[in-house]
Design a protein around this motif. Sequence first.
Motif, PDB file in Angstrom:
ATOM      1  N   LEU A  96      10.300  70.058  43.298  1.00 34.61           N
ATOM      2  CA  LEU A  96      11.992  70.203  42.299  1.00 34.61           C
ATOM      3  C   LEU A  96      12.650  69.489  43.350  1.00 34.61           C
ATOM      4  O   LEU A  96      13.699  69.683  42.398  1.00 34.61           O
ATOM      5  N   ASN A  97      12.955  68.578  44.312  1.00 32.70           N
ATOM      6  CA  ASN A  97      13.758  68.170  44.615  1.00 32.70           C
ATOM      7  C   ASN A  97      15.154  68.278  44.823  1.00 32.70           C
ATOM      8  O   ASN A  97      15.552  68.330  44.309  1.00 32.70           O
ATOM      9  N   PRO A  98      15.119  69.826  45.824  1.00 27.93           N
ATOM     10  CA  PRO A  98      16.360  70.244  45.743  1.00 27.93           C
ATOM     11  C   PRO A  98      16.900  69.682  46.542  1.00 27.93           C
ATOM     12  O   PRO A  98      16.976  68.298  47.392  1.00 27.93           O
ATOM     13  N   ALA A 114       8.333  54.281  35.009  1.00 30.93           N
ATOM     14  CA  ALA A 114       7.538  53.958  35.547  1.00 30.93           C
ATOM     15  C   ALA A 114       6.470  54.774  36.329  1.00 30.93           C
ATOM     16  O   ALA A 114       5.490  55.113  36.675  1.00 30.93           O
ATOM     17  N   LEU A 115       7.575  55.447  37.312  1.00 30.27           N
ATOM     18  CA  LEU A 115       6.961  56.261  38.646  1.00 30.27           C
ATOM     19  C   LEU A 115       6.405  57.480  38.222  1.00 30.27           C
ATOM     20  O   LEU A 115       5.737  57.681  38.304  1.00 30.27           O
ATOM     21  N   VAL A 116       7.176  57.943  37.316  1.00 30.69           N
ATOM     22  CA  VAL A 116       6.891  59.524  36.000  1.00 30.69           C
ATOM     23  C   VAL A 116       5.352  59.106  35.434  1.00 30.69           C
ATOM     24  O   VAL A 116       4.471  60.077  35.397  1.00 30.69           O
ATOM     25  N   SER A 117       5.108  58.143  34.877  1.00 32.64           N
ATOM     26  CA  SER A 117       4.052  57.934  34.566  1.00 32.64           C
ATOM     27  C   SER A 117       2.760  57.337  35.097  1.00 32.64           C
ATOM     28  O   SER A 117       2.037  57.020  34.212  1.00 32.64           O
ATOM     29  N   GLN A 118       3.298  57.428  36.491  1.00 35.44           N
ATOM     30  CA  GLN A 118       2.623  56.334  37.087  1.00 35.44           C
ATOM     31  C   GLN A 118       1.610  54.643  36.563  1.00 35.44           C
ATOM     32  O   GLN A 118       0.377  54.700  37.333  1.00 35.44           O
ATOM     33  N   GLN A 119       2.914  54.479  36.517  1.00 37.76           N
ATOM     34  CA  GLN A 119       2.168  52.707  35.940  1.00 37.76           C
ATOM     35  C   GLN A 119       2.983  52.463  37.381  1.00 37.76           C
ATOM     36  O   GLN A 119       3.078  51.168  37.751  1.00 37.76           O
ATOM     37  N   THR A 120       3.050  52.835  38.398  1.00 35.74           N
ATOM     38  CA  THR A 120       4.272  52.204  39.575  1.00 35.74           C
ATOM     39  C   THR A 120       3.902  53.345  40.253  1.00 35.74           C
ATOM     40  O   THR A 120       3.509  54.550  40.296  1.00 35.74           O
ATOM     41  N   ASN A 121       3.036  52.465  41.950  1.00 40.53           N
ATOM     42  CA  ASN A 121       3.375  53.378  42.518  1.00 40.53           C
ATOM     43  C   ASN A 121       4.051  54.614  42.983  1.00 40.53           C
ATOM     44  O   ASN A 121       5.075  53.740  43.640  1.00 40.53           O
ATOM     45  N   ALA A 122       4.346  55.981  43.643  1.00 40.08           N
ATOM     46  CA  ALA A 122       5.263  56.891  43.479  1.00 40.08           C
ATOM     47  C   ALA A 122       5.650  56.389  45.433  1.00 40.08           C
ATOM     48  O   ALA A 122       6.137  57.541  45.993  1.00 40.08           O
ATOM     49  N   GLY A 123       4.192  56.185  45.908  1.00 44.22           N
ATOM     50  CA  GLY A 123       4.331  56.457  47.514  1.00 44.22           C
ATOM     51  C   GLY A 123       4.640  58.237  47.977  1.00 44.22           C
ATOM     52  O   GLY A 123       4.120  59.051  47.640  1.00 44.22           O
ATOM     53  N   ASP A 124       5.320  58.747  49.180  1.00 40.16           N
ATOM     54  CA  ASP A 124       5.912  59.812  49.017  1.00 40.16           C
ATOM     55  C   ASP A 124       6.447  60.317  48.180  1.00 40.16           C
ATOM     56  O   ASP A 124       7.055  61.068  48.748  1.00 40.16           O
ATOM     57  N   LEU A 125       7.057  59.999  47.269  1.00 40.83           N
ATOM     58  CA  LEU A 125       7.903  60.599  46.881  1.00 40.83           C
ATOM     59  C   LEU A 125       7.210  61.421  45.638  1.00 40.83           C
ATOM     60  O   LEU A 125       6.798  61.000  45.800  1.00 40.83           O
ATOM     61  N   ASN A 126       7.872  62.416  45.881  1.00 41.95           N
ATOM     62  CA  ASN A 126       7.430  63.536  44.451  1.00 41.95           C
ATOM     63  C   ASN A 126       7.845  63.747  43.691  1.00 41.95           C
ATOM     64  O   ASN A 126       8.988  63.692  43.689  1.00 41.95           O
ATOM     65  N   CYS A 127       6.878  63.948  42.244  1.00 41.08           N
ATOM     66  CA  CYS A 127       7.096  63.775  40.900  1.00 41.08           C
ATOM     67  C   CYS A 127       6.913  64.454  40.144  1.00 41.08           C
ATOM     68  O   CYS A 127       7.664  64.771  38.979  1.00 41.08           O
ATOM     69  N   LYS A 128       6.839  65.811  40.903  1.00 47.58           N
ATOM     70  CA  LYS A 128       6.074  67.680  40.572  1.00 47.58           C
ATOM     71  C   LYS A 128       7.929  67.590  39.539  1.00 47.58           C
ATOM     72  O   LYS A 128       9.040  67.352  39.810  1.00 47.58           O
ATOM     73  N   ASN A 129       7.382  68.123  38.382  1.00 47.17           N
ATOM     74  CA  ASN A 129       8.835  68.645  37.139  1.00 47.17           C
ATOM     75  C   ASN A 129       7.956  69.190  36.046  1.00 47.17           C
ATOM     76  O   ASN A 129       7.161  69.307  36.119  1.00 47.17           O
TER      77      ASN A 129
END
Length: 291
Positions: free
Chosen positions: A67-69, A230-245
């Motif tokens: 949730l990226n506070p 591209a990040l949230v649609s999984q077209q790009t590797n998110a690495g250690d970013l958290n994309c929960k939304n």
Amino acid sequence: MSFSVEERGNPNTQNYRIFFKNAEGKYISPFHDIPMCADEAQNVFHMVVEVPRWTNAKMEIATKEPLNPVKQDIKKGNLRYVANIFPHKGYIWNYGAIPQTWEDPLHKDGDTGCCGDNDPIDVCDIGTKVCLRGEVIKVKVLGVLAMIDEGETDWKVIAINVEDPEAKDFNNIEDVRRLKPGYLEATVDWFKRYKVPDGKPENQFAFNGEFKDKDFAVETIKATHGFWKALVSQQTNAGDLNCKNTCVSGGDSPHFCSDEDAKALVRATCPCGSEEPIPCTVDKWFYCAKN
């Protein structure tokens, strides 16, 4: 569209977090769920205020947490505060980020020759109001500065709160130069030297440190929005970013977080407690020679 925040933990400690909610009281990610545009036709963008003007605590959207506070950055195990480099006291603008943008660390920018810094694009609000930490405001974009931070592209968008009484007079970067003389020069000076007290070299800039205009800035923001998509649609590797939304992804996406799961994530953090004092060393002045 309105947003509110919920504080957790103890301010000025490592457990402090600011979580975001939408108008319905639903927990959201300020990185992913707040729309980039407040008024696309007028090129008005949302800005998440991380650091109010004149303060020193290096607050930021926690891109690697669920949730990226907003939290305070940690450096060498300690809370991070930016130094006061004379004549600047803390941050000299309200500082934050534009949601739904991302500077892709695998994309080499054609203008800067460097890859992105893996964060949402930064924005400096030059309006007269000192905003609150976690406030979401609407800003009119005026220009952009291309900073090179330790070999990474780190765009700094210059904008003004649309509710500022003088906002109607500011429509491009030259208006800032004309109506707020010295502010742009101070901005370059601040970004150039703010890490020097930590023993690091001065930051560098593309375009010889000149600001690019509104149109260039808007196109840069839109490009970073494309990287975010591209990040949230999984077209790009998110690495250690958290994309929960909770709002952007469909229920079948691994990034989707249900309302109940979001509530559980927040409840698992420390409850809001008393504020700890800010170290007195934060008020120290540094006098650094200009190169």
